[in-house]
Write a protein that holds these residues in place. Structure first.
Motif, PDB file in Angstrom:
ATOM      1  N   THR A   1       0.856  -1.183   0.000  1.00 20.14           N
ATOM      2  CA  THR A   1       0.000   0.000   0.000  1.00 20.14           C
ATOM      3  C   THR A   1       0.896   1.238   0.000  1.00 20.14           C
ATOM      4  N   ARG A   2       0.283   2.412  -0.034  1.00 24.96           N
ATOM      5  CA  ARG A   2       1.069   3.648  -0.010  1.00 24.96           C
ATOM      6  C   ARG A   2       1.930   3.733   1.246  1.00 24.96           C
ATOM      7  N   GLY A   3       1.376   3.351   2.371  1.00 25.75           N
ATOM      8  CA  GLY A   3       2.131   3.394   3.621  1.00 25.75           C
ATOM      9  C   GLY A   3       3.301   2.426   3.616  1.00 25.75           C
ATOM     10  N   ASP A   4       3.102   1.236   3.044  1.00 21.84           N
ATOM     11  CA  ASP A   4       4.199   0.271   2.925  1.00 21.84           C
ATOM     12  C   ASP A   4       5.320   0.836   2.061  1.00 21.84           C
ATOM     13  N   ARG A   5       4.941   1.476   0.962  1.00 26.00           N
ATOM     14  CA  ARG A   5       5.941   2.045   0.067  1.00 26.00           C
ATOM     15  C   ARG A   5       6.695   3.198   0.739  1.00 26.00           C
ATOM     16  N   LEU A   6       6.003   3.992   1.562  1.00 26.98           N
ATOM     17  CA  LEU A   6       6.695   5.046   2.311  1.00 26.98           C
ATOM     18  C   LEU A   6       7.684   4.426   3.288  1.00 26.98           C
ATOM     19  N   PHE A   7       7.284   3.376   3.989  1.00 29.07           N
ATOM     20  CA  PHE A   7       8.175   2.719   4.941  1.00 29.07           C
ATOM     21  C   PHE A   7       9.396   2.139   4.233  1.00 29.07           C
ATOM     22  N   ILE A   8       9.190   1.466   3.094  1.00 28.72           N
ATOM     23  CA  ILE A   8      10.308   0.898   2.337  1.00 28.72           C
ATOM     24  C   ILE A   8      11.232   2.009   1.852  1.00 28.72           C
ATOM     25  N   THR A   9      10.658   3.135   1.434  1.00 23.49           N
ATOM     26  CA  THR A   9      11.461   4.276   0.992  1.00 23.49           C
ATOM     27  C   THR A   9      12.311   4.824   2.135  1.00 23.49           C
ATOM     28  N   LEU A  10      11.712   5.025   3.305  1.00 18.42           N
ATOM     29  CA  LEU A  10      12.460   5.573   4.445  1.00 18.42           C
ATOM     30  C   LEU A  10      13.540   4.608   4.917  1.00 18.42           C
ATOM     31  N   LEU A  11      13.216   3.329   4.956  1.00 14.84           N
ATOM     32  CA  LEU A  11      14.195   2.330   5.385  1.00 14.84           C
ATOM     33  C   LEU A  11      15.350   2.255   4.393  1.00 14.84           C
ATOM     34  N   GLY A  12      15.034   2.212   3.107  1.00  7.04           N
ATOM     35  CA  GLY A  12      16.080   2.175   2.091  1.00  7.04           C
ATOM     36  C   GLY A  12      16.948   3.417   2.116  1.00  7.04           C
ATOM     37  N   SER A  13      16.331   4.574   2.331  1.00  5.09           N
ATOM     38  CA  SER A  13      17.099   5.824   2.399  1.00  5.09           C
ATOM     39  C   SER A  13      18.054   5.818   3.585  1.00  5.09           C
ATOM     40  N   ALA A  14      17.616   5.293   4.707  1.00  6.93           N
ATOM     41  CA  ALA A  14      18.503   5.196   5.870  1.00  6.93           C
ATOM     42  C   ALA A  14      19.699   4.302   5.553  1.00  6.93           C
ATOM     43  N   TYR A  15      19.465   3.184   4.884  1.00  5.42           N
ATOM     44  CA  TYR A  15      20.567   2.289   4.507  1.00  5.42           C
ATOM     45  C   TYR A  15      21.504   2.947   3.495  1.00  5.42           C
ATOM     46  N   ILE A  16      20.942   3.705   2.559  1.00  9.76           N
ATOM     47  CA  ILE A  16      21.776   4.417   1.587  1.00  9.76           C
ATOM     48  C   ILE A  16      22.702   5.389   2.309  1.00  9.76           C
TER      49      ILE A  16
ATOM     50  N   LEU B   1      31.285   4.100   3.790  1.00  9.40           N
ATOM     51  CA  LEU B   1      32.229   3.812   2.708  1.00  9.40           C
ATOM     52  C   LEU B   1      32.926   5.049   2.159  1.00  9.40           C
ATOM     53  N   ILE B   2      32.217   6.180   2.100  1.00  6.64           N
ATOM     54  CA  ILE B   2      32.767   7.357   1.434  1.00  6.64           C
ATOM     55  C   ILE B   2      32.920   8.533   2.392  1.00  6.64           C
ATOM     56  N   GLY B   3      31.921   8.799   3.196  1.00  8.46           N
ATOM     57  CA  GLY B   3      31.967   9.949   4.102  1.00  8.46           C
ATOM     58  C   GLY B   3      31.188  11.119   3.531  1.00  8.46           C
ATOM     59  N   TYR B   4      31.790  12.298   3.624  1.00  2.15           N
ATOM     60  CA  TYR B   4      31.151  13.504   3.131  1.00  2.15           C
ATOM     61  C   TYR B   4      31.569  13.774   1.710  1.00  2.15           C
ATOM     62  N   PRO B   5      30.859  14.553   0.931  1.00  2.00           N
ATOM     63  CA  PRO B   5      29.616  15.272   1.135  1.00  2.00           C
ATOM     64  C   PRO B   5      28.405  14.357   0.988  1.00  2.00           C
ATOM     65  N   LEU B   6      27.276  14.826   1.479  1.00  6.43           N
ATOM     66  CA  LEU B   6      26.060  14.016   1.498  1.00  6.43           C
ATOM     67  C   LEU B   6      25.067  14.393   0.402  1.00  6.43           C
ATOM     68  N   TRP B   7      25.494  15.131  -0.605  1.00  9.90           N
ATOM     69  CA  TRP B   7      24.578  15.490  -1.692  1.00  9.90           C
ATOM     70  C   TRP B   7      24.240  14.290  -2.553  1.00  9.90           C
ATOM     71  N   TRP B   8      25.219  13.410  -2.793  1.00 11.62           N
ATOM     72  CA  TRP B   8      24.960  12.229  -3.624  1.00 11.62           C
ATOM     73  C   TRP B   8      23.978  11.258  -2.984  1.00 11.62           C
ATOM     74  N   PRO B   9      24.104  10.951  -1.688  1.00 14.31           N
ATOM     75  CA  PRO B   9      23.093  10.047  -1.117  1.00 14.31           C
ATOM     76  C   PRO B   9      21.703  10.671  -1.067  1.00 14.31           C
ATOM     77  N   ILE B  10      21.615  12.004  -1.001  1.00 14.49           N
ATOM     78  CA  ILE B  10      20.295  12.641  -1.077  1.00 14.49           C
ATOM     79  C   ILE B  10      19.683  12.356  -2.443  1.00 14.49           C
ATOM     80  N   ALA B  11      20.482  12.519  -3.497  1.00 15.60           N
ATOM     81  CA  ALA B  11      19.982  12.242  -4.849  1.00 15.60           C
ATOM     82  C   ALA B  11      19.624  10.760  -5.008  1.00 15.60           C
ATOM     83  N   LEU B  12      20.465   9.868  -4.488  1.00 19.73           N
ATOM     84  CA  LEU B  12      20.170   8.430  -4.555  1.00 19.73           C
ATOM     85  C   LEU B  12      18.892   8.093  -3.790  1.00 19.73           C
ATOM     86  N   SER B  13      18.710   8.698  -2.627  1.00 24.41           N
ATOM     87  CA  SER B  13      17.517   8.435  -1.821  1.00 24.41           C
ATOM     88  C   SER B  13      16.255   8.945  -2.501  1.00 24.41           C
TER      89      SER B  13
END
Length: 92
Positions: free
Chosen positions: A47-62, A69-81
């Motif tokens: 459902t929409r809520g499940d997809r939001l949860f998967i998105t937030l969990l995946g973004s945290a892992y990203i 592995l890399i450190g800073y800057p954090l602009w790339w993981p924002i784009a990936l998330s």
């Protein structure tokens, strides 16, 4: 009053964004009940809520993987998330 936690503007914006997403999903659920359940590429019925949860969990892992592995800057993981979020709501 909030001195027990080191609140910063990025932290506050993160929580505002999460609560805004939950509020939008609440409005969508009231307007279109049923959660828009569908079966995606992962083989899950979500459902929409499940997809939001998967998105937030995946973004945290990203972010954790990027910081480990890399450190800073954090602009790339924002784009990936953001890309991960679009993928989750489009295909999952």
């Amino acid at each position: 009053m909030l001195g027990w936690m080191a609140w910063t503007w990025p932290t506050a914006l993160l929580f505002v964004g999460i609560f805004t997403a939950i509020a939008i999903l609440t409005v969508l659920e009231i307007k279109f009940p049923g959660g828009d359940a569908r079966r995606g590429v992962l083989g899950l019925t979500t459902t929409r809520g499940d997809r939001l949860f998967i998105t937030l969990l995946g973004s945290a892992y990203i972010f954790l993987a990027w910081l480990g592995l890399i450190g800073y800057p954090l602009w790339w993981p924002i784009a990936l998330s953001m890309g991960w979020g679009v993928f989750c709501f489009w295909k999952v």
